[in-house]
Design a protein around this motif. Structure first.
Motif, mmCIF file in Angstrom:
data_model
loop_
_atom_site.group_PDB
_atom_site.id
_atom_site.type_symbol
_atom_site.label_atom_id
_atom_site.label_comp_id
_atom_site.label_asym_id
_atom_site.label_seq_id
_atom_site.Cartn_x
_atom_site.Cartn_y
_atom_site.Cartn_z
ATOM 1 N N ALA D 165 0.970 -1.203 0.134
ATOM 2 C CA ALA D 165 0.013 -0.049 0.070
ATOM 3 C C ALA D 165 0.683 1.261 0.030
ATOM 4 C CB ALA D 165 -0.923 0.027 1.042
ATOM 5 N N LEU D 166 0.220 2.259 -0.267
ATOM 6 C CA LEU D 166 0.901 3.514 -0.441
ATOM 7 C C LEU D 166 0.080 4.598 0.329
ATOM 8 C CD1 LEU D 166 2.602 6.048 -1.045
ATOM 9 C CD2 LEU D 166 1.873 6.046 -3.401
ATOM 10 N N VAL D 167 0.324 5.019 1.580
ATOM 11 C CA VAL D 167 -0.536 5.998 2.263
ATOM 12 C C VAL D 167 0.084 7.579 2.261
ATOM 13 C CG1 VAL D 167 -1.179 6.498 4.731
ATOM 14 C CG2 VAL D 167 -0.996 4.237 3.958
ATOM 15 N N THR D 168 -0.636 8.448 1.908
ATOM 16 C CA THR D 168 -0.461 9.932 1.830
ATOM 17 C C THR D 168 -1.384 10.897 2.525
ATOM 18 O OG1 THR D 168 -1.967 10.644 -0.024
ATOM 19 C CG2 THR D 168 0.143 9.191 -0.869
ATOM 20 N N ASN D 169 -1.122 11.861 2.495
ATOM 21 C CA ASN D 169 -2.096 12.932 3.161
ATOM 22 C C ASN D 169 -3.418 13.092 2.768
ATOM 23 O OD1 ASN D 169 -0.864 14.433 1.057
ATOM 24 N ND2 ASN D 169 -1.057 16.296 2.162
ATOM 25 N N ARG D 170 -3.421 12.415 1.409
ATOM 26 C CA ARG D 170 -4.709 12.631 0.573
ATOM 27 C C ARG D 170 -5.665 11.549 0.602
ATOM 28 N NH1 ARG D 170 -4.044 17.617 -2.040
ATOM 29 N NH2 ARG D 170 -1.940 18.097 -2.549
ATOM 30 N N CYS D 171 -4.867 10.167 0.422
ATOM 31 C CA CYS D 171 -5.406 9.000 0.403
ATOM 32 C C CYS D 171 -4.754 7.800 0.701
ATOM 33 C CB CYS D 171 -5.792 8.932 -1.189
ATOM 34 S SG CYS D 171 -4.599 8.661 -2.244
ATOM 35 N N LEU D 172 -5.461 6.574 0.370
ATOM 36 C CA LEU D 172 -4.779 5.416 0.725
ATOM 37 C C LEU D 172 -4.936 4.468 -0.801
ATOM 38 C CD1 LEU D 172 -3.924 2.667 2.210
ATOM 39 C CD2 LEU D 172 -6.176 2.286 2.532
ATOM 40 N N PHE D 173 -3.663 4.209 -1.322
ATOM 41 C CA PHE D 173 -3.688 3.410 -2.360
ATOM 42 C C PHE D 173 -3.326 1.731 -1.853
ATOM 43 C CE2 PHE D 173 -2.243 7.399 -4.381
ATOM 44 C CZ PHE D 173 -2.879 7.592 -5.606
ATOM 45 N N SER D 174 -4.036 0.747 -2.523
ATOM 46 C CA SER D 174 -3.421 -0.513 -2.160
ATOM 47 C C SER D 174 -2.369 -0.875 -3.482
ATOM 48 C CB SER D 174 -4.517 -1.652 -2.367
ATOM 49 O OG SER D 174 -5.249 -1.435 -3.503
ATOM 50 N N PHE D 175 -1.757 -1.845 -3.503
ATOM 51 C CA PHE D 175 -0.760 -2.196 -4.519
ATOM 52 C C PHE D 175 -1.112 -3.355 -5.058
ATOM 53 C CE2 PHE D 175 3.270 -3.667 -6.719
ATOM 54 C CZ PHE D 175 3.520 -2.573 -7.427
ATOM 55 N N ASP D 176 -1.231 -3.690 -6.370
ATOM 56 C CA ASP D 176 -1.800 -4.962 -7.035
ATOM 57 C C ASP D 176 -0.114 -5.524 -7.394
ATOM 58 O OD1 ASP D 176 -2.169 -7.052 -8.715
ATOM 59 O OD2 ASP D 176 -4.240 -6.319 -9.068
ATOM 60 N N ARG D 177 0.397 -6.788 -6.757
ATOM 61 C CA ARG D 177 1.656 -7.054 -7.303
ATOM 62 C C ARG D 177 1.684 -7.792 -8.553
ATOM 63 N NH1 ARG D 177 4.385 -9.293 -1.556
ATOM 64 N NH2 ARG D 177 4.238 -7.524 -0.310
ATOM 65 N N ALA D 178 0.303 -8.363 -8.821
ATOM 66 C CA ALA D 178 0.494 -8.857 -10.432
ATOM 67 C C ALA D 178 0.342 -7.872 -11.230
ATOM 68 C CB ALA D 178 -0.818 -9.817 -10.141
ATOM 69 N N LYS D 179 -0.232 -6.874 -11.287
ATOM 70 C CA LYS D 179 -0.287 -5.647 -12.338
ATOM 71 C C LYS D 179 0.468 -4.992 -12.238
ATOM 72 C CE LYS D 179 -4.734 -4.405 -12.891
ATOM 73 N NZ LYS D 179 -6.007 -4.054 -12.350
ATOM 74 N N ARG D 180 1.138 -4.781 -10.876
ATOM 75 C CA ARG D 180 2.363 -3.832 -10.584
ATOM 76 C C ARG D 180 1.609 -2.488 -10.720
ATOM 77 N NH1 ARG D 180 8.188 -4.558 -12.381
ATOM 78 N NH2 ARG D 180 8.590 -2.874 -10.940
ATOM 79 N N ARG D 181 0.603 -2.125 -10.186
ATOM 80 C CA ARG D 181 -0.180 -0.877 -10.191
ATOM 81 C C ARG D 181 -0.807 -0.451 -8.946
ATOM 82 N NH1 ARG D 181 -1.988 1.488 -14.929
ATOM 83 N NH2 ARG D 181 -4.072 2.237 -13.967
ATOM 84 N N PHE D 182 -0.935 0.772 -8.662
ATOM 85 C CA PHE D 182 -1.682 1.327 -7.434
ATOM 86 C C PHE D 182 -3.325 1.232 -7.578
ATOM 87 C CE2 PHE D 182 2.592 2.748 -6.345
ATOM 88 C CZ PHE D 182 2.626 2.181 -5.237
ATOM 89 N N ARG D 183 -4.077 0.955 -6.697
ATOM 90 C CA ARG D 183 -5.558 0.916 -6.910
ATOM 91 C C ARG D 183 -6.255 1.918 -5.636
ATOM 92 N NH1 ARG D 183 -9.742 -1.414 -9.131
ATOM 93 N NH2 ARG D 183 -11.726 -1.603 -7.763
ATOM 94 N N LEU D 184 -6.703 3.185 -6.104
ATOM 95 C CA LEU D 184 -7.046 3.581 -5.182
ATOM 96 C C LEU D 184 -8.041 3.168 -3.984
ATOM 97 C CD1 LEU D 184 -7.115 6.740 -3.739
ATOM 98 C CD2 LEU D 184 -8.902 7.401 -5.366
ATOM 99 N N GLN D 185 -7.944 3.036 -2.896
ATOM 100 C CA GLN D 185 -8.685 2.481 -1.934
ATOM 101 C C GLN D 185 -9.759 3.328 -1.389
ATOM 102 O OE1 GLN D 185 -8.135 -1.056 -3.008
ATOM 103 N NE2 GLN D 185 -8.815 -1.294 -1.109
#
Lengths: 272, 250, 272, 250
Positions: D165-185
Motif C-alpha cells: 500500500a501507499l499512504v499519503t496525506n490525501r488517500c490510501l492506495f493498495s498495490f496489486d503485485r500481479a499488475k504492478r499498479r496502485f489502486r485507490l482504496q
C-alpha cells in the motif's frame, strides 16, 4: 515472546521425531539435562547437527537409538578417549554419517542466518570429506578465473537446543563469548534454552550484559536446569565431572554397560 | 625412544625440533591435547622475545577468541594464523592425512573422531607441522584409507598453506610441496636410517648422509625448563610435572 | 601486540593517501577527533567506505577534499537535514560515488572476514543500485534452478578506524553491541582505535566484559581521545551535541561557511 | 489536510489507516524518524494485546539488536520481519522508489541521502507500507529517475516481499503485485478523487465509487491517546507533545 515452562520436558515439546536438531560443541554449554529428558521421552530419528563437534551428548543420543543421521566434524570424549557408542554405530552402520569440517558447518548456518541459499568456502577440494558430500558443490568462482571453490547449501535447523548460565524474565539469554549460539538461534526455526538461573533485571538494559545476550525475540521456550550441562562443564560457571566421564567411558565401552549407564543415570535418576 | 643423552628428555628434543620449524612467525595456534607442540610454541615465543603470538586452543587463558567457534577459522582465512599442527590416524607419502576411518568408508573397520577443521586449515595455514609420535607402518602408510585433507592440490586450486614437515619419535621429515614427497632431514639420536626405512610404509627421499637431529642447546634447555615449563603447567599440569617438574626437584 | 601512541596523529600513520578506509555508522561510535586529525594532516584520495551509512564524518572529509571515492548506502545529518558537502560534491561531480545498500556492505566485509572471494545476497535485482555496480555480478544460483542471485566481491579495507569507550593495557577494546566493529577489524588489514579510557584490568579476564571485546590481536595502534566522537554521540556513554550539529548544518550549507567551520573547529581548535 | 473532524487529528487518522494495514503480524519494524508509522505499530500492538512485536529502529530502548548493524537485515532475511515502512523522494506507478537522485544519475540535479537498506528489505519483508505525506506530482511520478528498489520483479527472481500500500496525506492506495499498479482504496475526509487525480502523476486503478477513509473509532482514539502516546513520548517527545500532549492538557 519466549514461554517459560515449569518442566524441561514441556520446553522440549517442539523437538519431534525426525527433527533437524542443532546442538553446540562441548565448550559452548551443552544441554545435557535436556538431552537426558529427550532420551527418557524416547525421541526417534533425529538428524543431529553438532556445531561443529560433539562429545558425550552425541554419544548418549546415538547409544540410546535416538539418532538416524549425524552431521558433524568429530565426536570424541577428548581426554576420556574415543566416543564408544559413536564408533560402534559407525562400524555397525546403524546411523547415517555426514562427515563435515568445522568451518563448513559454521558457514552453512551463517548462510541460513543471512537468508542466502549458500556460502562459499576455501579448502575441501581434493578431500574425501567433499567426495562424500553430494550436497556440497564445486563451481568455478564466477568472480574469478579457473578458480574452483566449494559452495555449501544453507542449513536451517528445525530446532536449536542450547544451555546458558543466565536468562531474564523477558526471555533474553546471556551467552557471553559463545557467539555460535547466536548464529544457531538465528538460523533455526525455533530455539529452546535451558538456563542455570533467571534474573529479574532485563539483560538488555545493561550495555555490558547486553553485549553477550541472545535476545528473547529468537527464543521459543526456556526452562531452568541447574547444573544443566552436567557431567560436562559450563564455561566460566563450573567445570566437567572428570570422575563421571571416566566412568561413562568405561561403562559405554560395551552395549550392556551403556544400557546400565542409561538405566542408572538417565531413567532411574529421574524416577528417584 | 630412549637413547637421547640422559640429560635431554625426548619431549625436550621434539619441542626443540618443532620450535626451529616454527622459526620466525607472527602467530602460532596449537590444538587441544598437544603438550609438545605447545612447549615448542612457547619456547619459540621465549626465543623471539614475545613473538610469535601463541594461541593454545585447549585453554581459555591462552586464547583471545570472543567471536565464537568460527573465529579460529575466520582468523586463518584472513591469513592471521601462520603455523598450525595436525596429526592423523594415518599419514601417507603424499602428505594426505586421515582422521576419519580405516577400511572402506561405508563399512569401516575402525572409526576415528573425524576431520575437525583439517579439511580447511591444511589449505590456508602457511606452515602446517605434522606431528605423530608413533612412527610405524600402521601410521605412516603408502595411501590413506580416507583423505581428511590432501597434502597438495592441482595448481589452479586456491591454496596458500599445507604441510612443511612431519615430526615423529624417530626422525624429522621435510615436505616438498612441488614433488608432494617427504624427505628425511635428520634422525633423532639413538635411531638409524635403516630403522626409519623399516618402520615407514611410504617412499621418501633422503640425502646420502642423513644427519643426526641436533640436540637442544644448553641455553634452549634452560629456557624450556625455567621459563616455558611454568607457563605450560597452567594448561598441561600432568605433562609439566612429568617432563619438567621431576627434573626441577632433582 | 597493539601499539599505544601518545598522539592521535601518530596512531593514524597507517592511513596514507589513497587508503581504502572503512568507518562505522553514527550509532556505532564514530572517531571524529581522529577524523579532524586526518583533515589537519591533509590526507588525500581516500576511498571511504562507510559501513553502511555516514553522517558528519563523511560530510567533513568530503568537504575538506580528502575523499576521491565514497562507497556507502546513505549520507545524511538525520534530524539536522541533508549532508550539504556530500550533496554538493555529488551534484558537482567532484567525488566518485559507489552507491550501495546496507546489507551488501555488511556482507562484503563478512566475505573478507571469512576469507572467501564473495558473498551472495538476495534482493538488488532490478534496482539501479545493482545497475551501476559493475563489480556486483548476477549469476544463476548453482545450487538452484532458474534462480538469479547477486554475488558481492569481498571488500578488504586497508584500514578500519573506530572509536570505542574503553580499552585495556593489552590493547583489547570493549565494543559492546557494536559487532560490526569486530567484522571491520577482521576484514581490514590494519585497525586503528581511539578510546575514551584505558583500564588496567584485562577485559578478557572478565567473562562479562569479554563478550563485548575486540581482542587486541587485531589492533594495530590505539590512542586515547576523550569525547573522541564529539559532536556525535557514543552509545551508552554520551549523546550528540545537537546545538553544534545544527550549527554545522547551517555553516556547511555554503562552501565558504564550511571553510569557516573547518578553520574554526578543525584547524584553529588544535592550535589553541 | 485540515478537514478531518475537529476531534480527530490528521496524524491520528493516518496512524489508524496504517494500523489496519499492519493487521495481524508477528513483527513490525519501523525505521528512524517515522513517528506516524511508530504510532500505528504501537497502536496495532495495543489492539493485539502485545502482538505484533514492535521494533522502533530509532530507539535503543525499543530494539533488541545485539549482533551489530547486520542483525536487522539478517532478521529480515530469516523471514522474521513481517512489516516495514519505506518512502521515497520519488515513487512511481509501478511501485518503484527513488532514494538516490533527481535527473541523470551521473550528473544529478538533486541528490538524496541514498538507498539505505531498501534495495534488500523491499524484497524480503512481506508487507512493505509506502508512506509519503507529501502527495504531489513532484513525489508521485510516472517513472522514477533512479530505482533504489523496484516494486516488482520477473517471476523467477526470489522475492517474498514488496509493497502492499501507499499512504499519503490525501488517500490510501493498495498495490496489486500481479499488475504492478496502485489502486485507490479510499480518500481521506476533506479530500476528493479529482484532487487525488490532479496531484498524482502516475496512472492508477480505482473503483467507480471510491469510499471515504474510515475514521478511527472512539475506542481506537482512546487507545492511541491514553496508551500509545505515553510510550511514543519516549522516542518522539516533540511529536507526542504536539499531537497528543496538547490535547491531554486540554
Amino acid at each position: 515472546m519466549p514461554k517459560f515452562t515449569t518442566s524441561i520436558e514441556e520446553a522440549l515439546t517442539p523437538i519431534g521425531d525426525g527433527c533437524l536438531l542443532v546442538v553446540p560443541r562441548e565448550v559452548s554449554g551443552v544441554p545435557m539435562e535436556a538431552t537426558r529428558a529427550l532420551i527418557r521421552r524416547g525421541v526417534k530419528r533425529l538428524h543431529l547437527l553438532a556445531l561443529p563437534t560433539s562429545s558425550l551428548q552425541a554419544d548418549l543420543l546415538i547409544g540410546a537409538r535416538c539418532v538416524e543421521t549425524l552431521e558433524t566434524s568429530a565426536v570424541s570424549l577428548g581426554e576420556f578417549g574415543p566416543a564408544p557408542r559413536f564408533s560402534a554405530a559407525i562400524t555397525a552402520g546403524t546411523i547415517k554419517m555426514k562427515d563435515a569440517t568445522c568451518p563448513a558447518l559454521h558457514a552453512a548456518l551463517q548462510a541460513a542466518e543471512k537468508g542466502v541459499p549458500f556460502m562459499p568456502l576455501r579448502g575441501l577440494i581434493g578431500s574425501d570429506v567433499l567426495k562424500y558430500r553430494p550436497d556440497w558443490k564445486v563451481v568455478d568462482n564466477p568472480l574469478g578465473e579457473n578458480d574452483p571453490i566449494v559452495l555449501l547449501p544453507a542449513i536451517k535447523p528445525d530446532v536449536a537446543l542450547i544451555h546458558a548460565p543466565l536468562a531474564d524474565r523477558a526471555g533474553n539469554v546471556w551467552i557471553g563469548r559463545q557467539r555460535e549460539l547466536v548464529t544457531m538461534a538465528h538460523a533455526a526455526a525455533r530455539t529452546i534454552v535451558t538456563v542455570e538461573n533467571v534474573q529479574d533485571a532485563n539483560l538488555l538494559d545493561d550495555p555490558v550484559r547486553a553485549a553477550g545476550t541472545l535476545p528473547g525475540f529468537y527464543v521459543e521456550t526456556i526452562a531452568v536446569a541447574e547444573r544443566g550441562a552436567w557431567p560436562l562443564g559450563l564455561p566460566d560457571v563450573y567445570s566437567l565431572d572428570a570422575a563421571h566421564l571416566a566412568e561413562y567411558a568405561r561403562m559405554a565401552a560395551t552395549e550392556d554397560g551403556f544400557n546400565d549407564y542409561l538405566k542408572h543415570y538417565v531413567h532411574d535418576r529421574r524416577a528417584a | 625412544m630412549t637413547a637421547a643423552p640422559p640429560d635431554v628428555r625426548d619431549e625436550e628434543l621434539l619441542a626443540d625440533v618443532i620450535a626451529r620449524l616454527i622459526g620466525d612467525s607472527r602467530h602460532v595456534a596449537v590444538g587441544n591435547a598437544s603438550p609438545i607442540p605447545a612447549t615448542a610454541a612457547l619456547l619459540a615465543r621465549e626465543q623471539g622475545n614475545g613473538s610469535p603470538y601463541v594461541s593454545l586452543l585447549g585453554s581459555r587463558a591462552h586464547t583471545f577468541w570472543t567471536d565464537g567457534g568460527r573465529e579460529l577459522f575466520d582468523c586463518a582465512g584472513q591469513g592471521r594464523i601462520d603455523v598450525f599442527f595436525l596429526s592423523g590416524g594415518q599419514i601417507d607419502g603424499q602428505g594426505n592425512i586421515n582422521l576419519v576411518s580405516i577400511g572402506d568408508y561405508a563399512h569401516p573397520k575402525v572409526r576415528f573422531p573425524g576431520s575437525f577443521g583439517s579439511a580447511y586449515l591444511y589449505y590456508v595455514v602457511p606452515k602446517v607441522i605434522l606431528f605423530r609420535t608413533e612412527h610405524s607402518r600402521r601410521t605412516l602408510v603408502p595411501k590413506v584409507d580416507f583423505i581428511s585433507a590432501p597434502g597438495g592440490n592441482d595448481p589452479n586450486v586456491f591454496r596458500n598453506g599445507g604441510p612443511i614437515a612431519l615430526v615423529t619419535n624417530r626422525c624429522l621429515f621435510s615436505f616438498d610441496r612441488a614433488k608432494r614427497r617427504f624427505r628425511l632431514q635428520s634422525v633423532h639420536p639413538g635411531h638409524t636410517v635403516d630403522e626409519v626405512i623399516e618402520h615407514t610404509a611410504f617412499d621418501f627421499d633422503r640425502p646420502d648422509n642423513v644427519p643426526e637431529t641436533q640436540l637442544p642447546s644448553p641455553d634452549t634447555l634452560e629456557l624450556m625448563r625455567e621459563r616455558v615449563a611454568p607457563q605450560l603447567a597452567e594448561v598441561y599440569p600432568a605433562f609439566a610435572a612429568k617432563v619438567f617438574g621431576i627434573r626441577k626437584s632433582a
